[in-house]
Scaffold this motif. Structure first.
Motif, PDB file in Angstrom:
ATOM      1  N   PRO A 100      -1.563  28.035  58.775  1.00  0.00           N
ATOM      2  CA  PRO A 100      -2.267  26.837  59.247  1.00  0.00           C
ATOM      3  C   PRO A 100      -3.387  26.466  58.280  1.00  0.00           C
ATOM      4  CG  PRO A 100      -1.986  28.418  61.029  1.00  0.00           C
ATOM      5  CD  PRO A 100      -1.575  29.116  59.767  1.00  0.00           C
ATOM      6  N   GLU A 101      -3.541  25.179  58.038  1.00  0.00           N
ATOM      7  CA  GLU A 101      -4.552  24.706  57.103  1.00  0.00           C
ATOM      8  C   GLU A 101      -5.951  25.029  57.618  1.00  0.00           C
ATOM      9  OE1 GLU A 101      -6.068  20.471  55.117  1.00  0.00           O
ATOM     10  OE2 GLU A 101      -4.333  20.545  56.470  1.00  0.00           O
ATOM     11  N   GLN A 102      -6.789  25.562  56.734  1.00  0.00           N
ATOM     12  CA  GLN A 102      -8.181  25.838  57.084  1.00  0.00           C
ATOM     13  C   GLN A 102      -8.980  24.555  56.898  1.00  0.00           C
ATOM     14  OE1 GLN A 102      -9.655  29.271  55.083  1.00  0.00           O
ATOM     15  NE2 GLN A 102     -11.389  29.530  56.466  1.00  0.00           N
ATOM     16  N   GLN A 103      -9.592  24.081  57.986  1.00  0.00           N
ATOM     17  CA  GLN A 103     -10.281  22.801  57.949  1.00  0.00           C
ATOM     18  C   GLN A 103     -11.563  22.891  57.115  1.00  0.00           C
ATOM     19  OE1 GLN A 103      -8.751  20.041  59.315  1.00  0.00           O
ATOM     20  NE2 GLN A 103      -7.120  21.560  59.545  1.00  0.00           N
ATOM     21  N   ALA A 104     -11.974  21.753  56.549  1.00  0.00           N
ATOM     22  CA  ALA A 104     -13.139  21.727  55.668  1.00  0.00           C
ATOM     23  C   ALA A 104     -14.418  22.056  56.420  1.00  0.00           C
ATOM     24  CB  ALA A 104     -13.256  20.362  54.993  1.00  0.00           C
ATOM     25  N   SER A 105     -14.524  21.587  57.638  1.00  0.00           N
ATOM     26  CA  SER A 105     -15.700  21.826  58.477  1.00  0.00           C
ATOM     27  C   SER A 105     -15.239  22.025  59.904  1.00  0.00           C
ATOM     28  CB  SER A 105     -16.666  20.638  58.409  1.00  0.00           C
ATOM     29  OG  SER A 105     -17.648  20.723  59.426  1.00  0.00           O
ATOM     30  N   VAL A 106     -16.007  22.766  60.680  1.00  0.00           N
ATOM     31  CA  VAL A 106     -15.650  22.964  62.077  1.00  0.00           C
ATOM     32  C   VAL A 106     -15.716  21.645  62.849  1.00  0.00           C
ATOM     33  CG1 VAL A 106     -17.950  23.486  63.005  1.00  0.00           C
ATOM     34  CG2 VAL A 106     -15.934  24.604  63.982  1.00  0.00           C
ATOM     35  N   THR A 107     -16.445  20.658  62.334  1.00  0.00           N
ATOM     36  CA  THR A 107     -16.451  19.356  63.009  1.00  0.00           C
ATOM     37  C   THR A 107     -15.064  18.721  62.982  1.00  0.00           C
ATOM     38  OG1 THR A 107     -17.173  18.215  61.001  1.00  0.00           O
ATOM     39  CG2 THR A 107     -18.890  18.986  62.495  1.00  0.00           C
ATOM     40  N   ASP A 108     -14.285  19.018  61.948  1.00  0.00           N
ATOM     41  CA  ASP A 108     -12.895  18.534  61.908  1.00  0.00           C
ATOM     42  C   ASP A 108     -12.080  19.196  63.016  1.00  0.00           C
ATOM     43  OD1 ASP A 108     -13.270  16.943  59.519  1.00  0.00           O
ATOM     44  OD2 ASP A 108     -13.295  18.824  58.409  1.00  0.00           O
ATOM     45  N   ASN A 109     -12.320  20.491  63.244  1.00  0.00           N
ATOM     46  CA  ASN A 109     -11.649  21.180  64.346  1.00  0.00           C
ATOM     47  C   ASN A 109     -12.027  20.571  65.685  1.00  0.00           C
ATOM     48  OD1 ASN A 109     -12.228  23.712  62.233  1.00  0.00           O
ATOM     49  ND2 ASN A 109     -10.195  23.734  63.152  1.00  0.00           N
ATOM     50  N   TYR A 110     -13.334  20.319  65.885  1.00  0.00           N
ATOM     51  CA  TYR A 110     -13.762  19.781  67.172  1.00  0.00           C
ATOM     52  C   TYR A 110     -13.170  18.393  67.430  1.00  0.00           C
ATOM     53  CZ  TYR A 110     -17.043  23.666  67.626  1.00  0.00           C
ATOM     54  OH  TYR A 110     -17.595  24.925  67.754  1.00  0.00           O
ATOM     55  N   ALA A 111     -13.022  17.590  66.396  1.00  0.00           N
ATOM     56  CA  ALA A 111     -12.398  16.273  66.573  1.00  0.00           C
ATOM     57  C   ALA A 111     -10.960  16.422  67.054  1.00  0.00           C
ATOM     58  CB  ALA A 111     -12.456  15.490  65.262  1.00  0.00           C
ATOM     59  N   MET A 112     -10.236  17.378  66.513  1.00  0.00           N
ATOM     60  CA  MET A 112      -8.850  17.613  66.934  1.00  0.00           C
ATOM     61  C   MET A 112      -8.784  18.183  68.351  1.00  0.00           C
ATOM     62  SD  MET A 112      -6.921  18.915  63.454  1.00  0.00           S
ATOM     63  CE  MET A 112      -8.146  20.112  62.950  1.00  0.00           C
ATOM     64  N   ILE A 113      -9.744  19.020  68.693  1.00  0.00           N
ATOM     65  CA  ILE A 113      -9.788  19.590  70.037  1.00  0.00           C
ATOM     66  C   ILE A 113     -10.016  18.491  71.067  1.00  0.00           C
ATOM     67  CG2 ILE A 113     -11.059  21.143  71.565  1.00  0.00           C
ATOM     68  CD1 ILE A 113     -11.699  22.806  68.986  1.00  0.00           C
ATOM     69  N   ILE A 114     -10.950  17.599  70.785  1.00  0.00           N
ATOM     70  CA  ILE A 114     -11.210  16.487  71.704  1.00  0.00           C
ATOM     71  C   ILE A 114      -9.974  15.610  71.836  1.00  0.00           C
ATOM     72  CG2 ILE A 114     -12.529  14.356  72.003  1.00  0.00           C
ATOM     73  CD1 ILE A 114     -14.078  16.866  72.787  1.00  0.00           C
ATOM     74  N   ALA A 115      -9.282  15.361  70.740  1.00  0.00           N
ATOM     75  CA  ALA A 115      -8.058  14.555  70.809  1.00  0.00           C
ATOM     76  C   ALA A 115      -7.033  15.198  71.735  1.00  0.00           C
ATOM     77  CB  ALA A 115      -7.473  14.365  69.402  1.00  0.00           C
ATOM     78  N   ASP A 116      -6.905  16.513  71.672  1.00  0.00           N
ATOM     79  CA  ASP A 116      -5.985  17.216  72.570  1.00  0.00           C
ATOM     80  C   ASP A 116      -6.430  17.102  74.019  1.00  0.00           C
ATOM     81  OD1 ASP A 116      -4.088  18.011  70.763  1.00  0.00           O
ATOM     82  OD2 ASP A 116      -4.701  20.116  70.680  1.00  0.00           O
ATOM     83  N   LEU A 117      -7.727  17.197  74.257  1.00  0.00           N
ATOM     84  CA  LEU A 117      -8.223  17.104  75.637  1.00  0.00           C
ATOM     85  C   LEU A 117      -8.057  15.705  76.205  1.00  0.00           C
ATOM     86  CD1 LEU A 117     -11.377  19.381  75.377  1.00  0.00           C
ATOM     87  CD2 LEU A 117      -9.303  19.826  76.721  1.00  0.00           C
ATOM     88  N   GLU A 118      -8.166  14.705  75.372  1.00  0.00           N
ATOM     89  CA  GLU A 118      -7.910  13.335  75.839  1.00  0.00           C
ATOM     90  C   GLU A 118      -6.447  13.173  76.245  1.00  0.00           C
ATOM     91  OE1 GLU A 118      -9.279  11.186  72.452  1.00  0.00           O
ATOM     92  OE2 GLU A 118     -11.341  10.998  73.200  1.00  0.00           O
ATOM     93  N   LYS A 119      -5.547  13.761  75.461  1.00  0.00           N
ATOM     94  CA  LYS A 119      -4.124  13.718  75.825  1.00  0.00           C
ATOM     95  C   LYS A 119      -3.864  14.534  77.088  1.00  0.00           C
ATOM     96  CE  LYS A 119      -2.831  13.265  70.965  1.00  0.00           C
ATOM     97  NZ  LYS A 119      -2.337  14.006  69.779  1.00  0.00           N
ATOM     98  N   ALA A 120      -4.549  15.661  77.214  1.00  0.00           N
ATOM     99  CA  ALA A 120      -4.403  16.473  78.419  1.00  0.00           C
ATOM    100  C   ALA A 120      -4.852  15.690  79.645  1.00  0.00           C
ATOM    101  CB  ALA A 120      -5.217  17.761  78.285  1.00  0.00           C
ATOM    102  N   ALA A 121      -6.001  15.024  79.549  1.00  0.00           N
ATOM    103  CA  ALA A 121      -6.535  14.270  80.690  1.00  0.00           C
ATOM    104  C   ALA A 121      -5.591  13.147  81.112  1.00  0.00           C
ATOM    105  CB  ALA A 121      -7.906  13.716  80.348  1.00  0.00           C
ATOM    106  N   GLU A 122      -4.883  12.562  80.157  1.00  0.00           N
ATOM    107  CA  GLU A 122      -3.930  11.489  80.472  1.00  0.00           C
ATOM    108  C   GLU A 122      -2.765  11.994  81.308  1.00  0.00           C
ATOM    109  OE1 GLU A 122      -2.620   9.824  76.814  1.00  0.00           O
ATOM    110  OE2 GLU A 122      -4.581   8.978  76.285  1.00  0.00           O
ATOM    111  N   ARG A 123      -2.337  13.213  81.076  1.00  0.00           N
ATOM    112  CA  ARG A 123      -1.121  13.733  81.704  1.00  0.00           C
ATOM    113  C   ARG A 123      -1.378  14.638  82.901  1.00  0.00           C
ATOM    114  NH1 ARG A 123       3.708  13.119  78.589  1.00  0.00           N
ATOM    115  NH2 ARG A 123       3.310  12.287  76.489  1.00  0.00           N
TER     116      ARG A 123
END
Length: 552
Positions: free
Chosen positions: A178-201
């Protein structure tokens, strides 16, 4: 790129479960990936691994909890070879609790990726059933939960953690590192995107029948968002406003504080699903280690007084924690203190007897965690085991409990912290006072940041899902001066213990001592310690494509 297998990714054969009751995690068979997602039951089975794994020894049953001994909330019971590093912030990254939990986190992340990519591929061909769509929402939630667990422990602004969403890889994921992200803020952005999809379903909690309570639900997704945004705010203060929005969204779904603090830690099924519940490990005690949660028994008295139950006595309240509680007044008037810390002489209801608490086998501290004692009370050990409150395997002691990973009180205090950071002290005081009112304390908050330190420490003590060490690290790096000073002070001092003259005499004299079981190694804080070092074996397996965190 050369294909290198890393993080214990194992997808050829998956151990899955098939049973009617969500609380029953008994294994009933193995299935291969090519035969999966043909019907609703297979979708349900594909997720049981996540729910069943959380309370086991490798995660929240014990291993991930050792990290908290680097705070002054716990002192460690029993000897551990890694105490001179793991408990003093002088990490190597190769301490067994770190390597074990790291492997499990990434193993489960790979599984979440497989579920998501498989169901999205199916959705591209045909409409998913309601159960399959819900399963996809649960998988997004778990991927976010696990990804955040990695990010807040191993990530910083200097370097993120490895992650790739398999469904984003053209042609399908080929099991490369798995690609190592440049900053943990990049990880948090992806985590929030997953949670938004989770909340939809995900459905609302209230739509679940009795057998499915405990599954991820819509309010849980918003609650976890609040925690992720607070972690993100360590590196980007603009995220505090999003904490407030997420908590408000969670509250709009009917989540609120449970009036009774005691009820939050009841072992009765009818008390599990309070309005404060967001996400937990609901376990049923059962007869095996797989059916219950270990941590409540790991903190119980070593060998259980020789009365038929093998507590391990491995984590004990420090005198520092006890002293923090006392800032709210004497013990007899303090609901949270009495529910959290059992002191010598307090009445213990155990094995059909009531007697003054004392530490029968280890005397590291004159205290024991009191949050998880209901399962032991009201009958003999055999009676409680027969009724399902306690497990029967002495090597893996477990109990029935709704073991909180996230409850609405966490969100309330995160919203208060966000308002303080945004200059809204009056709004923060409302939330802090709501927490204090439930604890029977004076509602005297001024909306000051140092109150957040006190309330979080006292409200969530001995709840590993609400990570005190993560709180201290984020405050030490970027908190307001008052809370930054408190965090660094805790991270650079040894915890204190209450040492009794006799471990067997509940009323013996006691002395406050510095807990010295760390080989005389002092704790020091530098900001690079906000992230753990990666296990050296994982770096070696990656052919050095996994970069060690700066400073280590």
């Amino acid at each position: 790129m050369k294909k290198i297998f890393i993080f214990a990714i194992a997808l050829v054969t998956l151990s899955l479960t098939s049973c009617q009751d969500f609380l029953d995690v008994t294994k009933e068979g193995d299935y291969t990936t090519d035969a999966y997602f043909q019907n609703d039951q297979q979708s349900i089975d594909a997720l049981k691994f996540f729910y069943a794994k959380l309370p086991t020894e490798s995660l929240y049953g014990r291993e991930i909890c050792w990290e908290q001994c680097a705070t002054n909330m716990y002192v460690s019971g029993r000897q551990r070879g890694y105490k001179a590093t793991l408990f003093t912030l002088n990490y190597t990254g190769d301490e067994s609790p770190l390597t074990d939990s790291f492997g499990v986190i990434y193993e489960q992340l790979s599984r979440a990726n497989w579920v998501i990519s498989s169901l999205l591929a199916k959705e591209g061909k045909t409409e998913l059933t309601a159960i399959e769509s819900r399963t996809l929402g649960e998988a997004y939630f778990f991927r976010a939960f696990l990804h955040n667990l990695a990010a807040c422990r191993y990530g910083s602004d200097k370097q993120g953690v490895p992650f790739v969403a398999w469904e984003s890889v053209e042609g399908g994921y080929n099991y490369e590192i798995p690609e190592q992200q440049a900053s943990v803020t990049d990880n948090y952005a992806m985590i929030i995107a997953d949670l938004e999809k989770a909340a939809e379903r995900l459905p609302k909690f209230e739509s679940y029948g009795a057998a499915d309570r405990g599954r991820a639900h819509k309010a849980a997704a918003y609650g976890l968002m609040a925690r992720v945004y607070a972690n993100w705010a360590t590196w980007d203060s603009t995220q505090w406003k999003n904490v407030i929005t997420a908590v408000n969204d969670c509250e709009a779904l009917g989540r609120k504080l449970e009036p009774s603090y005691d009820r939050l830690f009841s072992c009765e099924f009818e008390d599990f699903w309070t309005d404060e519940y967001l996400f937990s490990i609901p376990t049923n005690g059962g007869s095996t280690s797989a059916a219950g949660c270990m941590f409540p028994c790991v903190v119980f008295n070593n060998k259980g007084y020789g009365m038929g139950f093998n507590g391990w006595g491995q984590f004990k309240p420090s005198y520092d924690l006890y002293e923090e509680f006392l800032k709210d007044g004497p013990r007899e008037e303090n609901v949270r203190l009495k529910r959290t810390v059992m002191a010598y002489g307090d009445e213990l209801d155990y094995n059909g007897q009531k007697f003054p608490f004392f530490d029968a086998n280890d005397d590291e501290a004159g205290f024991m965690c009191a949050k998880y004692l209901d399962a032991f009370a009201g009958g003999t050990i055999k009676d409680r085991q027969a009724a399902g409150y306690l497990g029967t395997d002495d090597n893996w002691p477990t109990q029935r409990i709704n073991y909180h990973m996230l409850r609405f009180a966490d969100c309330v205090l995160l919203r208060a912290e966000a308002n303080i950071n945004l200059g809204n002290a009056a709004e923060a005081a409302k939330d802090i006072n709501a927490i204090r009112k439930r604890a029977g304390l004076e509602q005297n908050s001024k909306g000051a940041i140092e109150e957040i330190y006190h309330e979080r420490m006292c409200e969530f003590a001995f709840e590993p899902g609400t990570d005190h060490l993560v709180d201290l690290r984020r405050w030490a790096v970027s908190g307001k001066p008052e809370i930054k000073a408190l965090a660094i002070k805790e991270l650079t001092t040894q915890p204190r213990a209450l040492k009794h003259a006799s471990r067997d005499d509940a009323f013996s004299a006691a002395t406050v001592i510095e807990y010295t079981d760390y080989n005389g190694i002092a704790r020091t804080w530098e900001d690079y310690k906000v992230a753990f070092p990666y296990p050296s074996a994982q770096i070696a397996k990656s052919n050095n494509q996994l970069k060690q965190n700066p400073g280590w």
